[in-house]
Structure formats: structure tokens, C-alpha cells
Design a protein around this motif. Structure first.
Motif, PDB file in Angstrom:
ATOM      1  N   UNK A   1       6.250  -7.258   3.872  1.00 62.26           N
ATOM      2  CA  UNK A   1       4.980  -7.132   4.184  1.00 62.26           C
ATOM      3  C   UNK A   1       4.342  -6.244   3.107  1.00 62.26           C
ATOM      4  N   UNK A   2       5.017  -5.268   2.710  1.00 59.06           N
ATOM      5  CA  UNK A   2       4.415  -4.188   1.909  1.00 59.06           C
ATOM      6  C   UNK A   2       4.648  -4.763   0.379  1.00 59.06           C
ATOM      7  N   UNK A   3       5.701  -5.241   0.144  1.00 61.37           N
ATOM      8  CA  UNK A   3       6.036  -5.969  -1.123  1.00 61.37           C
ATOM      9  C   UNK A   3       4.939  -7.086  -1.406  1.00 61.37           C
TER      10      UNK A   3
ATOM     11  N   UNK B   1       6.015  -1.892 -10.953  1.00 60.74           N
ATOM     12  CA  UNK B   1       5.060  -0.930 -10.177  1.00 60.74           C
ATOM     13  C   UNK B   1       5.495  -1.031  -8.803  1.00 60.74           C
ATOM     14  N   UNK B   2       5.621  -2.117  -8.321  1.00 57.04           N
ATOM     15  CA  UNK B   2       5.766  -2.263  -6.869  1.00 57.04           C
ATOM     16  C   UNK B   2       7.164  -1.429  -6.500  1.00 57.04           C
ATOM     17  N   UNK B   3       8.049  -1.725  -7.406  1.00 59.86           N
ATOM     18  CA  UNK B   3       9.371  -0.866  -7.020  1.00 59.86           C
ATOM     19  C   UNK B   3       9.268   0.445  -7.154  1.00 59.86           C
ATOM     20  N   UNK B   4       8.456   0.798  -8.041  1.00 59.92           N
ATOM     21  CA  UNK B   4       8.334   2.257  -7.973  1.00 59.92           C
ATOM     22  C   UNK B   4       7.349   2.957  -6.965  1.00 59.92           C
ATOM     23  N   UNK B   5       6.416   2.145  -6.457  1.00 61.66           N
ATOM     24  CA  UNK B   5       5.673   2.672  -5.355  1.00 61.66           C
ATOM     25  C   UNK B   5       6.422   2.811  -3.985  1.00 61.66           C
ATOM     26  N   UNK B   6       7.462   1.669  -3.905  1.00 64.13           N
ATOM     27  CA  UNK B   6       8.241   1.631  -2.720  1.00 64.13           C
ATOM     28  C   UNK B   6       9.540   2.447  -2.891  1.00 64.13           C
ATOM     29  N   UNK B   7       9.705   3.169  -3.988  1.00 64.60           N
ATOM     30  CA  UNK B   7      11.195   3.644  -4.190  1.00 64.60           C
ATOM     31  C   UNK B   7      12.282   2.763  -3.976  1.00 64.60           C
ATOM     32  N   UNK B   8      12.251   1.498  -4.414  1.00 63.49           N
ATOM     33  CA  UNK B   8      13.282   0.580  -4.108  1.00 63.49           C
ATOM     34  C   UNK B   8      13.541  -0.009  -5.682  1.00 63.49           C
TER      35      UNK B   8
ATOM     36  N   UNK C   1      12.694  -5.931  -4.701  1.00 63.16           N
ATOM     37  CA  UNK C   1      11.514  -6.166  -4.847  1.00 63.16           C
ATOM     38  C   UNK C   1      11.166  -7.667  -4.816  1.00 63.16           C
ATOM     39  N   UNK C   2      12.010  -8.354  -5.981  1.00 69.24           N
ATOM     40  CA  UNK C   2      12.044  -9.780  -6.290  1.00 69.24           C
ATOM     41  C   UNK C   2      12.776 -10.683  -5.007  1.00 69.24           C
ATOM     42  N   UNK C   3      13.766  -9.841  -4.465  1.00 69.60           N
ATOM     43  CA  UNK C   3      14.238 -10.724  -3.271  1.00 69.60           C
ATOM     44  C   UNK C   3      13.525 -10.657  -1.953  1.00 69.60           C
ATOM     45  N   UNK C   4      12.880  -9.557  -1.822  1.00 65.24           N
ATOM     46  CA  UNK C   4      12.073  -9.301  -0.597  1.00 65.24           C
ATOM     47  C   UNK C   4      10.926 -10.294  -0.841  1.00 65.24           C
ATOM     48  N   UNK C   5      10.199 -10.367  -1.956  1.00 57.63           N
ATOM     49  CA  UNK C   5       9.079 -11.306  -2.165  1.00 57.63           C
ATOM     50  C   UNK C   5       9.493 -12.649  -1.923  1.00 57.63           C
ATOM     51  N   UNK C   6      10.641 -13.017  -2.450  1.00 57.38           N
ATOM     52  CA  UNK C   6      11.161 -14.331  -2.392  1.00 57.38           C
ATOM     53  C   UNK C   6      11.395 -14.752  -0.775  1.00 57.38           C
TER      54      UNK C   6
END
Length: 172
Positions: A117-119, A132-139, A144-149
Motif C-alpha cells: 500500500x505504501x509503495x 524516491x520511493x525506495x529512499x522514502x521507505x528505506x528499501x 519497490x518494483x516487485x512490491x508495485x507489481x
């Protein structure tokens, strides 16, 4: 050397950033009261670090990162559950097929695990890039790409293919 930010600068930040922070918090948590609590907690943490803010232009992004990190810590707590008591159970077939039906989208978002949900919120609502999303979530960007998918696959199953953006594998 620039002057340190003042309390008036922080007040301006709160007034300018509150609506955006609240919308992001609501999409992350799915509950108005918890979203308000999250924004207040994030702004309190931002104020505690206010003397270290070097650029007022970066302050809204700092507050958003603080909000996401605070939400992430809430998700990790064992006592935090994404369940709400109700007198009646929702009808599992109640999700409509109308793509403009905002409640259906919010209900579908609520069914995603917190990180997915956060991604999705950061990528598609706050329009952040993968980096930017990876940086914000520290991942990692790969996470980010796999969670988005995974999230979009689940949302498409819940809402239908026409509701969500089509991805072509490229990332910005």
C-alpha cells in the motif's frame, strides 16, 4: 550561512503541507482518525528536528519521509492491526466495477499489505519515482518494483484491468 528555520517557518510548513500529508496518511492507513494521529506524530518528529533543517524547500519532503517512516514503524508493531470492529460484515462482492468509484478503490487499497500500500500510494498518488520511493521507505529499488507489481496485480484482480495504469516495465 543561512539562518536556522524559525517557529513561524514551521507554522507555514504545517499549514502548507497538512493537506498533502493527511491524504497520504489516509491512503496508507485507511482510517481518518489514525491518519490525523500519524500526521501529528510526523509533524511532532519534524519539529523535534527542526533546527537541523538546512533548506525550507526540502522541509515538506522531510516531513513526508518522517510520515512514511512513522507509518512503517506502526505497521511493524505487533499491536497494530489493520482491522476495524464493525457491527456488520461487509459484503465481499460489494466492490463495484465503476472505475470512478472512489470507495471501491479505497477498499481495495485497504486489502493490500502495508508495504505494498505504501509503495502504491507513494508511486501513484504522490507521484514519486522508483528511486524516491525506495529512499522514502528505506528499501531497495528492486523491492519497490516487485512490491508495485504484486500490488497492481492484486488491485487489478479486485478492481478490473481498466481501473489501473498499465505498466510497460519501464520505471522513471
Amino acid at each position: 550561512m543561512t539562518r536556522p528555520p524559525s517557529d513561524e517557518d514551521f507554522t507555514e510548513l504545517v499549514h502548507a503541507a497538512w493537506p498533502s500529508l493527511y491524504r497520504t496518511a489516509y491512503l496508507l492507513l485507511g482510517d481518518r482518525a489514525e491518519a490525523e494521529d500519524l500526521v501529528q506524530s510526523a509533524l511532532a518528529k519534524t519539529y523535534a528536528s527542526w533546527g537541523r533543517v538546512r533548506s525550507l524547500e526540502a522541509a515538506p519532503a522531510y516531513a513526508r519521509t518522517t510520515l512514511v517512516n512513522t507509518a512503517t514503524s506502526w505497521f511493524r508493531r505487533r499491536s497494530w492491526r489493520n482491522e476495524r470492529p464493525t457491527e456488520t460484515l461487509p459484503d465481499p462482492g460489494a466492490v463495484g466495477s465503476d472505475p470512478s468509484d472512489r470507495p471501491a478503490l479505497l477498499a481495495a487499497l485497504a486489502q493490500l499489505p502495508p508495504r505494498q500500500r505504501a509503495v502504491v500510494v507513494l508511486r501513484y498518488y504522490d507521484d514519486l519515482s522508483v528511486a524516491e520511493t525506495a529512499s522514502a521507505l528505506a528499501i531497495s529499488e528492486g523491492t519497490v518494483k516487485s512490491q508495485t507489481s504484486d500490488a497492481l496485480t492484486k488491485l487489478r484482480a479486485l478492481l478490473g484491468d481498466d481501473v489501473l495504469p498499465q505498466t510497460n516495465g519501464a520505471s522513471r
